[in-house]
Write an enzyme that holds these catalytic residues in place. Structure first.
Site, PDB file in Angstrom:
ATOM      1  N   ASN A  45       0.940  -1.006  -0.103  1.00 35.05           N
ATOM      2  CA  ASN A  45       0.025  -0.009  -0.136  1.00 35.05           C
ATOM      3  C   ASN A  45       0.815   1.190   0.008  1.00 35.05           C
ATOM      4  OD1 ASN A  45      -2.682  -1.064  -0.090  1.00 35.05           O
ATOM      5  ND2 ASN A  45      -2.570  -1.732   2.086  1.00 35.05           N
ATOM      6  N   ARG A  73     -14.544  -9.900   1.448  1.00 32.99           N
ATOM      7  CA  ARG A  73     -14.937  -9.510   2.680  1.00 32.99           C
ATOM      8  C   ARG A  73     -16.521  -8.828   2.694  1.00 32.99           C
ATOM      9  NH1 ARG A  73      -9.445  -6.787   4.827  1.00 32.99           N
ATOM     10  NH2 ARG A  73      -8.675  -8.610   5.930  1.00 32.99           N
ATOM     11  N   HIS A 111      -8.308   1.470  -3.518  1.00 35.58           N
ATOM     12  CA  HIS A 111      -8.063   0.688  -2.221  1.00 35.58           C
ATOM     13  C   HIS A 111      -7.767   1.683  -1.276  1.00 35.58           C
ATOM     14  CE1 HIS A 111      -7.376  -2.793   0.431  1.00 35.58           C
ATOM     15  NE2 HIS A 111      -6.368  -1.984   0.532  1.00 35.58           N
ATOM     16  N   THR A 125     -12.430 -19.655   6.298  1.00 34.27           N
ATOM     17  CA  THR A 125     -10.849 -19.298   6.732  1.00 34.27           C
ATOM     18  C   THR A 125     -10.995 -17.756   6.421  1.00 34.27           C
ATOM     19  OG1 THR A 125     -10.756 -19.725   4.337  1.00 34.27           O
ATOM     20  CG2 THR A 125     -10.186 -21.299   5.763  1.00 34.27           C
TER      21      THR A 125
END
Length: 217
Positions: free
Chosen positions: A22, A53, A77, A132
């Protein structure tokens, strides 16, 4: 990056580079510039994890398995990432058509909270019952699998978006992209609503404001 990237390209001229660090959209742009590679071979992990997500949280809210929940987080993002409410669906049924206020402040189902949790959880791994953790490692492995196995799956990853949705600058934002053995072969032109396009353009402007001052690229 200035030293590593030219070396990568020198020793592996046919490589595909996935950028994960990032700020991912800006670093993908920098990598693309420094590498001299065509844009279909420089990809940012972008909103792949955010979208996974989002689907898990949507699944939990609806009581339907995540693989049957369709929704996209696109754009930068970062905090301005965009939940495409107009495209959220289960079995082709548009949730926004059932609930026109979806994602707004007047939404009785409070979908905005799901988007907020995606933004906040970007800094921590969510643990959800029975699944997971979609940590960044798994998310990147997912992208690599699509390319190594030549799957032509669609992922929301960071790509050079100039010429799309009226964006004029050379910025990288996440849009739904087809990934296969050749790299990122095409971008799906989603039908976005005007407010969604405006948000993408705003993200593009924000990124360009930072990028235009980057020297030596």
């Amino acid at each position: 990056g200035k030293f590593i990237i030219p070396q990568i390209v020198k020793y592996s001229p046919n490589c595909i580079i996935i950028v994960v660090s990032n700020p991912v959209d800006i670093l993908t742009y920098v990598t693309w510039k420094l590498s001299g590679l065509p844009k279909h071979r420089v990809i940012g992990s972008g909103c792949n994890l955010d979208s996974a997500r989002f689907r898990y949280l949507m699944a939990e809210k609806l009581g339907i398995h995540p693989s049957s929940c369709h929704g996209w987080i696109l754009g930068e993002h970062g905090d301005s990432r965009l939940a495409v409410w107009s495209g959220v669906n289960v079995a082709g049924v548009s949730l926004q058509e059932l609930n026109p206020e979806m994602g707004t402040d007047n939404d009785s189902e409070n979908w905005k909270e799901v988007h907020k949790m995606v933004v906040e959880s970007a800094y921590e791994v969510i643990k959800l019952k029975g699944y997971t953790n979609w940590a960044i490692g798994l998310s990147v492995a997912d992208l690599i699998e699509s390319m190594l196995k030549n799957l032509s799956r669609i992922h929301p990853v960071s790509t050079m978006v100039r010429g799309m949705y009226g964006i004029e600058s050379e910025v990288f934002l996440s849009l739904p992209c087809i990934l296969n053995a050749r790299g990122l072969t095409s971008v799906i032109n989603q039908k976005l609503k005007d407010d969604e396009v405006a948000q993408l353009k705003k993200s593009a402007d924000t990124l360009w404001d930072i990028q235009k001052d980057l020297k030596d690229l």
